[in-house]
Scaffold this motif. Structure first.
Motif, PDB file in Angstrom:
ATOM      1  N   LEU A   1       0.813  -1.214   0.000  1.00 60.60           N
ATOM      2  CA  LEU A   1       0.000   0.000   0.000  1.00 60.60           C
ATOM      3  C   LEU A   1       0.850   1.270   0.000  1.00 60.60           C
ATOM      4  CD1 LEU A   1      -2.864   1.224   0.278  1.00 60.60           C
ATOM      5  CD2 LEU A   1      -2.648   0.944   2.752  1.00 60.60           C
ATOM      6  N   LEU A   2       2.040   1.206   0.588  1.00 59.49           N
ATOM      7  CA  LEU A   2       2.826   2.420   0.832  1.00 59.49           C
ATOM      8  C   LEU A   2       3.161   3.168  -0.454  1.00 59.49           C
ATOM      9  CD1 LEU A   2       5.249   1.133   3.629  1.00 59.49           C
ATOM     10  CD2 LEU A   2       2.940   2.114   3.840  1.00 59.49           C
ATOM     11  N   ALA A   3       3.761   2.474  -1.417  1.00 58.37           N
ATOM     12  CA  ALA A   3       4.140   3.125  -2.672  1.00 58.37           C
ATOM     13  C   ALA A   3       2.924   3.665  -3.406  1.00 58.37           C
ATOM     14  CB  ALA A   3       4.907   2.145  -3.558  1.00 58.37           C
TER      15      ALA A   3
ATOM     16  N   LEU B   1      12.645   0.920   2.798  1.00 57.14           N
ATOM     17  CA  LEU B   1      13.372   0.404   3.950  1.00 57.14           C
ATOM     18  C   LEU B   1      12.453  -0.447   4.823  1.00 57.14           C
ATOM     19  CD1 LEU B   1      15.142   3.737   4.964  1.00 57.14           C
ATOM     20  CD2 LEU B   1      16.152   1.858   3.656  1.00 57.14           C
ATOM     21  N   LYS B   2      13.022  -1.492   5.407  1.00 59.20           N
ATOM     22  CA  LYS B   2      12.254  -2.343   6.312  1.00 59.20           C
ATOM     23  C   LYS B   2      13.172  -2.893   7.391  1.00 59.20           C
ATOM     24  CE  LYS B   2       9.438  -6.580   6.475  1.00 59.20           C
ATOM     25  NZ  LYS B   2       8.688  -7.572   5.668  1.00 59.20           N
ATOM     26  N   LYS B   3      12.682  -2.904   8.613  1.00 57.42           N
ATOM     27  CA  LYS B   3      13.427  -3.473   9.740  1.00 57.42           C
ATOM     28  C   LYS B   3      12.529  -4.475  10.448  1.00 57.42           C
ATOM     29  CE  LYS B   3      16.485  -3.834  13.130  1.00 57.42           C
ATOM     30  NZ  LYS B   3      17.796  -4.484  12.960  1.00 57.42           N
ATOM     31  N   THR B   4      13.029  -5.699  10.586  1.00 53.91           N
ATOM     32  CA  THR B   4      12.305  -6.739  11.316  1.00 53.91           C
ATOM     33  C   THR B   4      13.059  -7.096  12.591  1.00 53.91           C
ATOM     34  OG1 THR B   4      13.440  -8.492  10.109  1.00 53.91           O
ATOM     35  CG2 THR B   4      11.372  -7.683   9.172  1.00 53.91           C
ATOM     36  N   ARG B   5      12.405  -7.892  13.407  1.00 52.43           N
ATOM     37  CA  ARG B   5      13.013  -8.246  14.687  1.00 52.43           C
ATOM     38  C   ARG B   5      14.216  -9.162  14.506  1.00 52.43           C
ATOM     39  NH1 ARG B   5      10.173 -11.807  19.527  1.00 52.43           N
ATOM     40  NH2 ARG B   5      11.788 -11.487  21.116  1.00 52.43           N
ATOM     41  N   LEU B   6      14.067 -10.193  13.668  1.00 55.39           N
ATOM     42  CA  LEU B   6      15.134 -11.185  13.531  1.00 55.39           C
ATOM     43  C   LEU B   6      15.555 -11.400  12.089  1.00 55.39           C
ATOM     44  CD1 LEU B   6      13.864 -13.865  16.087  1.00 55.39           C
ATOM     45  CD2 LEU B   6      15.726 -12.226  16.420  1.00 55.39           C
ATOM     46  N   SER B   7      14.620 -11.807  11.221  1.00 54.98           N
ATOM     47  CA  SER B   7      14.977 -12.152   9.846  1.00 54.98           C
ATOM     48  C   SER B   7      14.478 -11.085   8.889  1.00 54.98           C
ATOM     49  CB  SER B   7      14.373 -13.501   9.470  1.00 54.98           C
ATOM     50  OG  SER B   7      12.961 -13.404   9.411  1.00 54.98           O
ATOM     51  N   LYS B   8      14.920 -11.181   7.638  1.00 57.41           N
ATOM     52  CA  LYS B   8      14.548 -10.196   6.628  1.00 57.41           C
ATOM     53  C   LYS B   8      13.100 -10.326   6.184  1.00 57.41           C
ATOM     54  CE  LYS B   8      19.201  -9.684   4.692  1.00 57.41           C
ATOM     55  NZ  LYS B   8      20.045  -9.802   3.472  1.00 57.41           N
TER      56      LYS B   8
ATOM     57  N   SER C   1       4.603   1.861   7.583  1.00 54.09           N
ATOM     58  CA  SER C   1       3.843   0.700   8.054  1.00 54.09           C
ATOM     59  C   SER C   1       4.576   0.055   9.220  1.00 54.09           C
ATOM     60  CB  SER C   1       3.679  -0.318   6.915  1.00 54.09           C
ATOM     61  OG  SER C   1       3.063  -1.507   7.364  1.00 54.09           O
ATOM     62  N   GLY C   2       3.818  -0.642  10.080  1.00 58.96           N
ATOM     63  CA  GLY C   2       4.417  -1.390  11.176  1.00 58.96           C
ATOM     64  C   GLY C   2       4.522  -0.616  12.469  1.00 58.96           C
TER      65      GLY C   2
ATOM     66  N   ALA D   1       9.150  -1.644  11.443  1.00 56.34           N
ATOM     67  CA  ALA D   1       8.827  -0.436  10.684  1.00 56.34           C
ATOM     68  C   ALA D   1       9.184  -0.656   9.229  1.00 56.34           C
ATOM     69  CB  ALA D   1       9.576   0.772  11.233  1.00 56.34           C
ATOM     70  N   SER D   2       8.360  -0.161   8.339  1.00 59.16           N
ATOM     71  CA  SER D   2       8.649  -0.118   6.913  1.00 59.16           C
ATOM     72  C   SER D   2       8.383   1.301   6.436  1.00 59.16           C
ATOM     73  CB  SER D   2       7.757  -1.080   6.119  1.00 59.16           C
ATOM     74  OG  SER D   2       8.104  -2.418   6.356  1.00 59.16           O
ATOM     75  N   VAL D   3       9.273   1.808   5.609  1.00 56.99           N
ATOM     76  CA  VAL D   3       9.107   3.151   5.056  1.00 56.99           C
ATOM     77  C   VAL D   3       9.349   3.099   3.554  1.00 56.99           C
ATOM     78  CG1 VAL D   3       9.907   5.540   5.051  1.00 56.99           C
ATOM     79  CG2 VAL D   3       9.870   4.249   7.202  1.00 56.99           C
TER      80      VAL D   3
END
Length: 288
Positions: free
Chosen positions: A134-136, A190-197, A219-220, A203-205
């Protein structure tokens, strides 16, 4: 049209399965099933339906699978617009490279095998709060073509989102329309997860620059994905330092920051701060 009784062995309830080959057939099926006093559910991919049906979080009398409709598979620049059908898989969007920002964002959803099945329509109308595809689309003022018993409508995606990504009874998403001018804008995902990709995002931007202005959607961090004009105004405020801009943005979030086992609210804010700094640094010298 295919009609099967019984469903999958992993699902505890029976349902009828239909795969229409035209838009009008899909609409007629929904109306016929509704007139019988039964419920019908449209799917364009089916992965989420199976997941939730396994745990009885969703039930239905009939499935109408949109993957047999040619218009739902279109992925093509037509005139001044990019047209993406609801049943186009996330992998196909990424591999086409026709819209790099969207391709990068959905490339980070689930694993590669799952992305062959997950469709852009399924991602947009997911019951999960992330909906990173949805972001883009929010950044590009995208429109959607939806069809129902009352005919075809072209709506701004942002307006559909105001209804919590819900359409009128009997409507389904056919296509997404994106202005061609946005496709080559400088962008970053950009996306950051807790452990894996491939996990759920802390958070996602997604961000792009057009007319020398940064646009960003997130998002997130909150309970739903969002784009905020106030936040964008702050990100583009050259009278403030980058650090001060980001500090102000964190006060402008539309709802409380998610705090759960995947990450505390404080950690999510920390992650978002770093992401927004990267967005500003990456796009500040770019001209669109």
């Amino acid at each position: 049209m295919e009609d099967k009784k019984g469903g999958l062995s992993i699902i505890s309830f029976d349902f009828e399965y239909y795969k229409p080959s035209t838009i009008s057939e899909a609409v007629q099926l929904y109306q016929t099933i509704s007139n019988r006093g039964q419920t019908a559910t449209y799917i364009s991919g089916g992965t989420e339906f199976i997941t939730f049906a396994r745990t009885n979080k969703i039930t239905t009398d009939a499935i109408i699978d949109l993957k047999g409709i040619p218009e739902c598979h279109l992925l093509k620049v037509r005139g001044d617009e990019l047209v993406i059908g609801a049943a186009v898989s996330l992998n196909k969007i990424t591999e086409s490279k026709v819209f790099p920002l969207l391709g990068e964002a959905v490339k980070k959803v689930a694993d590669h095998t799952s992305r062959n099945k997950i469709t852009i329509g399924g991602n947009l109308f997911s019951q999960l709060k992330y909906r990173e595809g949805l972001l883009a689309l929010l950044l590009t003022d995208s429109k959607v073509i939806v069809v129902g018993i009352e005919g075809e409508e072209i709506l701004f995606l942002e307006d559909v989102m105001k209804n919590n990504m819900e359409l009128k009874d009997g409507q389904f998403l056919v296509q997404i329309l994106i202005e061609k001018a946005y496709l080559d804008c400088p962008c970053v995902s950009l996306k950051k997860t807790r452990l894996s990709k491939i996990g759920y995002p802390l958070a996602s931007v997604s961000a792009l620059k057009r007319d020398n202005q940064i646009r960003a959607a997130i998002s997130g961090v909150c309970e739903y994905p969002f784009r905020s004009i106030d936040i964008e105004s702050t990100l583009n405020d050259d009278t403030l330092s980058v650090d001060d801009r980001i500090t102000k943005v964190l006060t402008q979030l539309p709802s409380r920051v998610v705090d759960n086992f995947e990450g505390s609210a404080e950690y999510r804010e920390f992650v978002l701060r770093n992401m927004l700094e990267d967005v500003i640094q990456t796009l500040k010298e770019e001209n669109a």
